[in-house]
Enzyme design. Structure first.
Site, mmCIF file in Angstrom:
data_model
loop_
_atom_site.group_PDB
_atom_site.id
_atom_site.type_symbol
_atom_site.label_atom_id
_atom_site.label_comp_id
_atom_site.label_asym_id
_atom_site.label_seq_id
_atom_site.Cartn_x
_atom_site.Cartn_y
_atom_site.Cartn_z
ATOM 1 N N ASN A 247 -13.459 3.263 -5.327
ATOM 2 C CA ASN A 247 -12.868 3.607 -4.025
ATOM 3 C C ASN A 247 -12.409 5.042 -3.986
ATOM 4 O O ASN A 247 -12.122 5.651 -5.024
ATOM 5 C CB ASN A 247 -11.707 2.653 -3.703
ATOM 6 C CG ASN A 247 -10.389 3.174 -4.228
ATOM 7 O OD1 ASN A 247 -9.670 3.907 -3.547
ATOM 8 N ND2 ASN A 247 -10.053 2.837 -5.472
ATOM 9 N N LYS B 180 4.163 4.171 -11.667
ATOM 10 C CA LYS B 180 2.757 3.770 -11.864
ATOM 11 C C LYS B 180 1.979 4.986 -12.367
ATOM 12 O O LYS B 180 1.783 5.955 -11.635
ATOM 13 C CB LYS B 180 2.166 3.217 -10.565
ATOM 14 C CG LYS B 180 0.753 2.669 -10.754
ATOM 15 C CD LYS B 180 0.310 1.886 -9.536
ATOM 16 C CE LYS B 180 -1.120 1.407 -9.632
ATOM 17 N NZ LYS B 180 -1.562 0.682 -8.438
ATOM 18 N N ASN C 256 3.980 6.135 -6.944
ATOM 19 C CA ASN C 256 2.542 6.366 -7.147
ATOM 20 C C ASN C 256 2.369 7.742 -7.772
ATOM 21 O O ASN C 256 2.356 8.753 -7.087
ATOM 22 C CB ASN C 256 1.806 6.238 -5.808
ATOM 23 C CG ASN C 256 0.307 6.402 -5.969
ATOM 24 O OD1 ASN C 256 -0.155 6.977 -6.952
ATOM 25 N ND2 ASN C 256 -0.459 5.903 -5.009
ATOM 26 N N CYS D 176 -2.671 8.123 -8.058
ATOM 27 C CA CYS D 176 -3.848 8.066 -7.184
ATOM 28 C C CYS D 176 -4.857 9.124 -7.655
ATOM 29 O O CYS D 176 -4.517 10.308 -7.740
ATOM 30 C CB CYS D 176 -3.434 8.325 -5.740
ATOM 31 S SG CYS D 176 -4.854 8.378 -4.651
ATOM 32 N N ASN E 263 -3.629 2.407 -12.767
ATOM 33 C CA ASN E 263 -4.304 2.653 -11.502
ATOM 34 C C ASN E 263 -5.787 2.752 -11.844
ATOM 35 O O ASN E 263 -6.187 2.579 -12.996
ATOM 36 C CB ASN E 263 -3.797 3.957 -10.873
ATOM 37 C CG ASN E 263 -4.013 3.988 -9.362
ATOM 38 O OD1 ASN E 263 -5.096 3.625 -8.884
ATOM 39 N ND2 ASN E 263 -3.015 4.407 -8.617
ATOM 40 N N LYS F 34 0.879 -1.179 0.000
ATOM 41 C CA LYS F 34 0.000 0.000 0.000
ATOM 42 C C LYS F 34 0.919 1.232 0.000
ATOM 43 O O LYS F 34 1.966 1.230 0.667
ATOM 44 C CB LYS F 34 -0.878 -0.062 1.259
ATOM 45 C CG LYS F 34 -1.785 1.129 1.477
ATOM 46 C CD LYS F 34 -3.024 1.111 0.616
ATOM 47 C CE LYS F 34 -3.755 2.453 0.745
ATOM 48 N NZ LYS F 34 -4.694 2.702 -0.351
#
Ligand SMILES: Cc1cc2nc3c(=O)[nH]c(=O)nc-3n(C[C@H](O)[C@H](O)[C@H](O)COP(=O)(O)O)c2cc1C
Length: 378
Positions: free
Chosen positions: A86, A189, A149, A152, A216, A44
């Site tokens: 989410n 990502k 990341n 997101c 993602n 995570k």
């Protein structure tokens, strides 16, 4: 059967990873995941500052009825999974919490691959140093690779998450900052919520990325309940954009992946989005991915996907057996063999000899002058 593969110089006992998400949010989950047979996990996403999530559920699942067009998050019998939605932020645990756990997990599972997902801001030099601090701390604990990341979909800050991933220069700058201190491979990502993902992919590779992970979740909203007129997931009637994952995004994510693997056929890609079976994963391998990652399907299978990984491994073993006559002994033997089958429309055969020229010539079209007056003035 030997399912092992090497990706960005790291050896995996199989090419299947849990992606960065709730299945990899704790030491106990990651331990269970490795025991269940996953070749690797991406933690995570770890940040420098603690985050606080919204009140109430952070993830819900949208389902479709077999006999009607209804789509709803409401639980009901015989409905099929359409997608996950989410609005969960990155890990609510701090770097200090993660550091000893990364070390312990690696010592307990030296042959499994642990990729640390990290995220910081990118608006200033001091924020770029945050990326480096996260990278160094995870690297020192024995992480096998880092995943940045840049994707997101629900960060407010314009210099975080998918807002970075939409900016090819920032993608490059952040990747370079991490590469400057990393001794282990760095995967970027990227967000699929962009016009031409090839631009951001080029930015990542120019910054020195060893691989790109994609996708993602896709920026999206939950549906509005026609009875209550409220979003099916909301807090006090309010919602913000979140991310769509699961079966609905498989074809969308494949299209993004195909653009990138064609533009950079020599580079490494880790495919994510909508995978729950080997047949799904096979699409990513054939288009040019060396590994694949799973989230939604694992969340719905005892939190870490023991049945999903069993099926993925069995599926790959059967596929290799079925294709043994071709001399295929590992995933790398068939990675990318369908990459070049995706072409421009004009390259696809027409029923007659008359050429279609992709709309570049008037041939086959009515000229603008022939159009009805109403249409011309519209
Ligand atoms: C609840 C939830 C939390 C997630 N958190 C993260 C995260 O912290 N970092 C990240 O890079 N991706 C995160 N993701 C995205 C997943 O890793 C994955 O890219 C996405 O869900 C698509 O895969 P899927 O179709 O298998 O779900 C999250 C996804 C979900 C559903």
């Amino acid at each position: 059967m030997n399912l092992s593969t090497t990706f960005t110089g790291v050896r995996f006992d199989n090419p299947f990873l849990l992606s960065s998400a709730p299945p990899t949010e704790s030491e106990s989950n990651i331990t269970r995941a490795f025991e269940a047979g996953w070749g690797g996990v991406v933690t995570k996403t770890i940040g420098l500052h603690p985050v606080v999530n919204v009140v109430g559920p952070k993830t819900q699942f949208l389902r479709a009825d077999a006999n009607s067009a209804r789509l709803s998050m409401k639980k009901r019998p015989a409905a099929a999974l359409h997608s996950s939605w989410n609005w969960e932020l990155i890990s609510d645990k701090t770097l200090d919490w993660w550091v000893p756990r990364i070390g312990r997990i690696k010592r307990a599972f030296p042959d499994k691959v642990l990729v640390a997902s990290i995220m910081a801001g990118s608006g200033s030099d001091s924020e770029l140093r945050h990326w480096q601090a996260l990278a160094l701390a995870c690297q020192e604990q024995g992480s096998d690779a880092l995943e940045l990341n840049l994707s997101c979909p629900h960060m407010d800050r314009p210099d975080m998450g998918s807002n970075v991933g939409r900016d090819k220069e920032l993608v490059s700058i952040v990747t370079r900052a991490v590469k400057d201190v990393a001794k282990i491979p760095v995967w970027a990502k990227l967000t699929p919520s962009t016009t031409d993902i090839v631009l951001e992919a080029r930015g990542a590779f120019l910054g020195g990325a060893d691989a790109i992970s994609s996708s993602n979740t896709f920026t999206s909203l939950p549906l509005i309940d026609p009875d209550t007129l409220e979003f099916e997931i909301n807090v006090d009637g309010l919602v913000s954009t979140g991310g769509l994952g699961g079966p609905a995004i498989l074809p969308l994510s494949l299209a993004k992946m195909s653009q990138m693997t064609q533009a950079f056929p020599e580079n490494s890609f880790s495919g994510i989005g909508g995978i729950s079976t080997f047949d799904h994963a096979l699409n990513y391998f054939l288009l040019g991915c060396g590994t694949v990652q799973v989230c939604t399907a694992a969340m719905l299978d005892h939190a870490v996907g023991p049945n999903v990984i069993r099926e993925l491994k069995q599926g790959l073993a059967c596929f290799l057996e079925k294709n043994a006559a071709r001399g295929w002994t590992s995933v790398s033997d068939f990675v990318g063999i369908r990459r070049d089958r995706v072409v421009a429309q004009a390259k696809v055969r027409r029923p007659t000899d008359r050429d279609y020229r992709g709309g570049y010539e008037t041939e086959g079209y009515a000229s603008a002058d022939d159009a009805p007056a109403a249409e011309r003035s519209a």
